[in-house]
Motif scaffolding. Sequence first.
Motif, PDB file in Angstrom:
ATOM      1  N   THR A  53      86.856  73.375 -51.085  1.00 26.28           N
ATOM      2  CA  THR A  53      86.347  74.745 -51.102  1.00 26.28           C
ATOM      3  C   THR A  53      86.359  75.311 -52.524  1.00 26.28           C
ATOM      4  O   THR A  53      85.389  75.927 -52.962  1.00 26.28           O
ATOM      5  CB  THR A  53      87.179  75.675 -50.199  1.00 26.28           C
ATOM      6  OG1 THR A  53      88.557  75.582 -50.584  1.00 26.28           O
ATOM      7  CG2 THR A  53      87.052  75.292 -48.738  1.00 26.28           C
TER       8      THR A  53
ATOM      9  N   TRP B 151      83.387  75.089 -54.768  1.00 26.31           N
ATOM     10  CA  TRP B 151      82.127  75.393 -54.082  1.00 26.31           C
ATOM     11  C   TRP B 151      82.143  76.797 -53.487  1.00 26.31           C
ATOM     12  O   TRP B 151      81.891  76.998 -52.306  1.00 26.31           O
ATOM     13  CB  TRP B 151      81.874  74.352 -52.972  1.00 26.31           C
ATOM     14  CG  TRP B 151      82.122  72.951 -53.424  1.00 26.31           C
ATOM     15  CD1 TRP B 151      83.216  72.184 -53.129  1.00 26.31           C
ATOM     16  CD2 TRP B 151      81.287  72.136 -54.250  1.00 26.31           C
ATOM     17  NE1 TRP B 151      83.109  70.957 -53.730  1.00 26.31           N
ATOM     18  CE2 TRP B 151      81.925  70.894 -54.421  1.00 26.31           C
ATOM     19  CE3 TRP B 151      80.050  72.338 -54.866  1.00 26.31           C
ATOM     20  CZ2 TRP B 151      81.387  69.861 -55.188  1.00 26.31           C
ATOM     21  CZ3 TRP B 151      79.505  71.315 -55.627  1.00 26.31           C
ATOM     22  CH2 TRP B 151      80.174  70.092 -55.783  1.00 26.31           C
ATOM     23  N   GLN B 152      82.485  77.795 -54.329  1.00 22.29           N
ATOM     24  CA  GLN B 152      82.483  79.183 -53.871  1.00 22.29           C
ATOM     25  C   GLN B 152      81.554  80.012 -54.736  1.00 22.29           C
ATOM     26  O   GLN B 152      81.502  79.819 -55.945  1.00 22.29           O
ATOM     27  CB  GLN B 152      83.910  79.746 -53.930  1.00 22.29           C
ATOM     28  CG  GLN B 152      84.726  79.282 -52.742  1.00 22.29           C
ATOM     29  CD  GLN B 152      86.200  79.611 -52.858  1.00 22.29           C
ATOM     30  OE1 GLN B 152      86.678  79.997 -53.928  1.00 22.29           O
ATOM     31  NE2 GLN B 152      86.929  79.442 -51.776  1.00 22.29           N
ATOM     32  N   TYR B 153      80.823  80.929 -54.081  1.00 20.00           N
ATOM     33  CA  TYR B 153      79.804  81.683 -54.810  1.00 20.00           C
ATOM     34  C   TYR B 153      79.846  83.135 -54.367  1.00 20.00           C
ATOM     35  O   TYR B 153      80.110  83.425 -53.199  1.00 20.00           O
ATOM     36  CB  TYR B 153      78.404  81.109 -54.515  1.00 20.00           C
ATOM     37  CG  TYR B 153      78.395  79.603 -54.612  1.00 20.00           C
ATOM     38  CD1 TYR B 153      78.249  78.976 -55.839  1.00 20.00           C
ATOM     39  CD2 TYR B 153      78.617  78.822 -53.475  1.00 20.00           C
ATOM     40  CE1 TYR B 153      78.311  77.602 -55.940  1.00 20.00           C
ATOM     41  CE2 TYR B 153      78.672  77.446 -53.562  1.00 20.00           C
ATOM     42  CZ  TYR B 153      78.521  76.835 -54.802  1.00 20.00           C
ATOM     43  OH  TYR B 153      78.603  75.486 -54.888  1.00 20.00           O
TER      44      TYR B 153
ATOM     45  N   ARG C  12      74.574  82.822 -53.314  1.00 21.48           N
ATOM     46  CA  ARG C  12      74.463  81.771 -52.290  1.00 21.48           C
ATOM     47  C   ARG C  12      73.019  81.373 -52.035  1.00 21.48           C
ATOM     48  O   ARG C  12      72.667  80.201 -52.048  1.00 21.48           O
ATOM     49  CB  ARG C  12      75.088  82.248 -50.976  1.00 21.48           C
ATOM     50  CG  ARG C  12      76.587  82.094 -50.965  1.00 21.48           C
ATOM     51  CD  ARG C  12      77.167  82.517 -49.620  1.00 21.48           C
ATOM     52  NE  ARG C  12      78.511  82.999 -49.849  1.00 21.48           N
ATOM     53  CZ  ARG C  12      79.075  84.032 -49.235  1.00 21.48           C
ATOM     54  NH1 ARG C  12      78.394  84.697 -48.326  1.00 21.48           N
ATOM     55  NH2 ARG C  12      80.296  84.382 -49.523  1.00 21.48           N
TER      56      ARG C  12
ATOM     57  N   ARG D 268      71.460  79.524 -54.952  1.00 23.13           N
ATOM     58  CA  ARG D 268      71.858  78.119 -55.069  1.00 23.13           C
ATOM     59  C   ARG D 268      71.187  77.267 -53.981  1.00 23.13           C
ATOM     60  O   ARG D 268      70.664  76.191 -54.243  1.00 23.13           O
ATOM     61  CB  ARG D 268      73.384  77.979 -54.980  1.00 23.13           C
ATOM     62  CG  ARG D 268      73.803  76.527 -55.124  1.00 23.13           C
ATOM     63  CD  ARG D 268      75.299  76.308 -55.162  1.00 23.13           C
ATOM     64  NE  ARG D 268      75.555  74.879 -54.993  1.00 23.13           N
ATOM     65  CZ  ARG D 268      75.799  74.041 -55.983  1.00 23.13           C
ATOM     66  NH1 ARG D 268      75.850  74.473 -57.226  1.00 23.13           N
ATOM     67  NH2 ARG D 268      75.997  72.756 -55.745  1.00 23.13           N
TER      68      ARG D 268
ATOM     69  N   ALA E 109      76.531  75.157 -51.044  1.00 21.29           N
ATOM     70  CA  ALA E 109      77.033  74.090 -51.922  1.00 21.29           C
ATOM     71  C   ALA E 109      76.083  72.908 -51.991  1.00 21.29           C
ATOM     72  O   ALA E 109      75.878  72.334 -53.062  1.00 21.29           O
ATOM     73  CB  ALA E 109      78.412  73.626 -51.461  1.00 21.29           C
ATOM     74  N   THR E 110      75.516  72.522 -50.853  1.00 18.02           N
ATOM     75  CA  THR E 110      74.695  71.322 -50.812  1.00 18.02           C
ATOM     76  C   THR E 110      73.218  71.616 -50.519  1.00 18.02           C
ATOM     77  O   THR E 110      72.418  70.692 -50.491  1.00 18.02           O
ATOM     78  CB  THR E 110      75.220  70.356 -49.725  1.00 18.02           C
ATOM     79  OG1 THR E 110      75.347  71.071 -48.495  1.00 18.02           O
ATOM     80  CG2 THR E 110      76.569  69.781 -50.116  1.00 18.02           C
TER      81      THR E 110
ATOM     82  N   ASP F  60      79.391  79.312 -48.035  1.00 17.95           N
ATOM     83  CA  ASP F  60      79.591  78.626 -49.314  1.00 17.95           C
ATOM     84  C   ASP F  60      79.496  77.105 -49.195  1.00 17.95           C
ATOM     85  O   ASP F  60      78.838  76.444 -49.965  1.00 17.95           O
ATOM     86  CB  ASP F  60      80.977  78.972 -49.882  1.00 17.95           C
ATOM     87  CG  ASP F  60      80.997  80.362 -50.495  1.00 17.95           C
ATOM     88  OD1 ASP F  60      79.912  80.868 -50.815  1.00 17.95           O
ATOM     89  OD2 ASP F  60      82.102  80.922 -50.655  1.00 17.95           O
ATOM     90  N   ASN F  61      80.229  76.558 -48.246  1.00 20.02           N
ATOM     91  CA  ASN F  61      80.343  75.099 -48.196  1.00 20.02           C
ATOM     92  C   ASN F  61      80.563  74.628 -46.767  1.00 20.02           C
ATOM     93  O   ASN F  61      80.786  75.424 -45.858  1.00 20.02           O
ATOM     94  CB  ASN F  61      81.485  74.619 -49.106  1.00 20.02           C
ATOM     95  CG  ASN F  61      82.784  75.335 -48.802  1.00 20.02           C
ATOM     96  OD1 ASN F  61      83.344  75.172 -47.723  1.00 20.02           O
ATOM     97  ND2 ASN F  61      83.248  76.175 -49.724  1.00 20.02           N
TER      98      ASN F  61
ATOM     99  N   SER G 175      81.193  63.931 -48.939  1.00 17.27           N
ATOM    100  CA  SER G 175      80.838  64.261 -50.317  1.00 17.27           C
ATOM    101  C   SER G 175      81.020  63.030 -51.218  1.00 17.27           C
ATOM    102  O   SER G 175      80.181  62.721 -52.066  1.00 17.27           O
ATOM    103  CB  SER G 175      81.719  65.418 -50.780  1.00 17.27           C
ATOM    104  OG  SER G 175      81.394  65.800 -52.085  1.00 17.27           O
TER     105      SER G 175
ATOM    106  N   PRO H  45      74.020  65.282 -53.584  1.00 20.27           N
ATOM    107  CA  PRO H  45      75.091  66.156 -53.075  1.00 20.27           C
ATOM    108  C   PRO H  45      75.294  65.948 -51.570  1.00 20.27           C
ATOM    109  O   PRO H  45      76.400  66.105 -51.057  1.00 20.27           O
ATOM    110  CB  PRO H  45      74.599  67.563 -53.380  1.00 20.27           C
ATOM    111  CG  PRO H  45      73.150  67.448 -53.701  1.00 20.27           C
ATOM    112  CD  PRO H  45      72.913  66.052 -54.170  1.00 20.27           C
TER     113      PRO H  45
END
Lengths: 223, 482
Positions: free
Chosen positions: A31, A34-36, A41, A44, A136-137, A170-171, B260, B270
């Motif tokens: 985590t 991978w925080q925004y 968000r 990204r 994140a992805t 976020d993730n 991951s 990713p």
Amino acid sequence: MSARSNILGRLRASLADTRPRPDDFDETLVTGPWQYPPQERIKRLRSLMEAVQTELHLVTSESWPAKVEALLEARGLANLLYAPGTDHGRQLAAHWQAGGAKPELLAYNRPVEAWKEDLFWKVEASLTGTVGGIAATGSLVLWPDRHEPRLMSLLPPLHIALLKASEVEDNLYTIMQRQGWSAAMPTNLLLVSGPSKTADIEQVLAYGAHGPKELVVLILEDA
Amino acid sequence: MSQRIHVRELADSFRGRASEALADDQLRTNFRVAMDSLMKKRADAFPDEGEREGLREQGNHIKARALSRLPDLLEQLEEKLTDNGIKVHWAETTEEANRIVHAIIEARQGSQVVKGKSMVSEEMEMNHYLAGRGIECLESDMGEYIVQLDGEKPSHIIMPAIHKNRRQVSKLFHDKLGVEETDDVNELIQVGRRTLRTKFMEADVGVSGVNFAIAETGTLLLVENEGNGRMSTTAPPVHIAVTGIEKVVENLRDVVPLLSLLTRSALGQPITTYVNMISGPRKADELDGPEEVHLVLLDNGRTGAFADAQMRQTLNCIRCGACMNHCPVYTRVGGHTYGEVYPGPIGKIVTPHMVGLEKVPDHPSASSLCGACGEVCPVKIPIPELLQRLRQENVKSPAEQPKVKGGGARYSRRERAIWRFWATLNTSPMFYRLFLWGATRFGRLAPKKAGPWTDNHAAPVPARKSLHDLARTHLEKGESQP
């Protein structure tokens, strides 16, 4: 002796006099990086998904059915598969009826066996909802169910997905915990991060391998 | 020595295949280009070293924890899957696994199978087994499809057709499918898409592998980019997943770091386009998805590896292929040289448990022990250390009771005697002086041919003065100075 008991027996014998390793799972590893901030968000998610040839549009809860219609018309597509038992399916159908949109609406309302050939070859586009997104992805989370079956996001060459801006997390770890996945997994849970692709020939990236050739995400600004 | 048979006589051995591969410029270029690109992609996907190392440590701990409770987790997985409506089967051998798969297909009177990518099904040689029983088993991953069409085996676990370039694929499609030749990769992929789409629709059964089996929830997790995995597991009325017993993890959250690590190590992505989590067959009120889902858990030597605490670490593997992408030997000789299902560094350490070390005695030595594989392994398998262990197992005498299946195949009394002599020579001052006396005086009489060494090198000639002599002279000079 069955294969099962032989296998388990050998494994247990090998573990004699040992203790299980402790569970030292450290969530900050998955985590922390991978925080925004909330406004970042979507940015990204958009940049990651665009990098894998996904089209994203910001829409409102009123305007999106018109956007779907425009997307189909721009591509000259003849039909759209939709889920009549969902809220967004009903809203879409209402728009189609009111405005007399041209592309034919196909309701996924019978078992796949009843119209497999049509689903594989005739359907040109589909619209599905999502239950969230992952910044994140750059991923969408799809939770197919009896109203919105699994193949909707796989067979049509164009897949249009509705994503609520407020449901982008976020993730993966965060969304999994927040939505309580482990307590009630559906028959099929999917992360989708672009149109289908392959690099199996000379590592050259080609889109439209077996699944959708195009993925369009409509981001509902609901926050 | 007895092993030093000339290369030409070993055409069907690792060495023979290696020299053939090394002489194939096209093959070497295809691999070099692909591996360089995969290495760069991985490096770019892990820009932060601290983050990467933390995650690798975590990945190692998760797998080690799962293995430390493996039998319990397998039982828990079985129970959860069964509750979810997925039928679990156990197989000790590949033959048994094939029989189980065949029986499931027969019960549905199936004749057509589509397969998503599965290395375990390669272990089983499932296509061959089913073909022998009148069942067509078609690979649907683009790379696997190309390889199958050409009657070959995969040369890389992630990129099965990496040894071929576009012209070779184009020619293959032209010859086998009757389509026009083209240099356009997109067109080639569309040929595959059209051909396979009919197969997905018609198939009676879909077969897939499993990337992670989650005990907590009874879920089979599959990653892929193409959508063929989703097709194979969703479109046909029956889905059979085949996997090794080591793929089970304890909790759903455990797959977050593993996923991951897997996609970033394998392809520098990713995440893959699809992460497909299957926790059951179609429910009564659902409109699609398979009516039956089966999981076949295969041993095939894994319990043997498990029995040895050091070799057990081979079961950490999540099949990302990073070790082969970074291996200087693999990059030069290619995947087919290994002659087995799993090539490259990971292949060298998992294959002995499956087929016996005596069948692959050259593998542990086909390494410079440069350590790259161990450094990039996302779950920190100490591959170089395990290769050294296998080298020891390879030369153990029957009395030393090799622990790895098929160990001791390279034991030679003559070699052992020579090493014993060498050890004595170097640990006894008297013998050593005697040897030096002889070597410095008669060394020139040493043979000019010394086996394969002198094929490419000059024969070593002992110096006229030994290091001992030189040191003595040096010290005497030094002492004579004021």
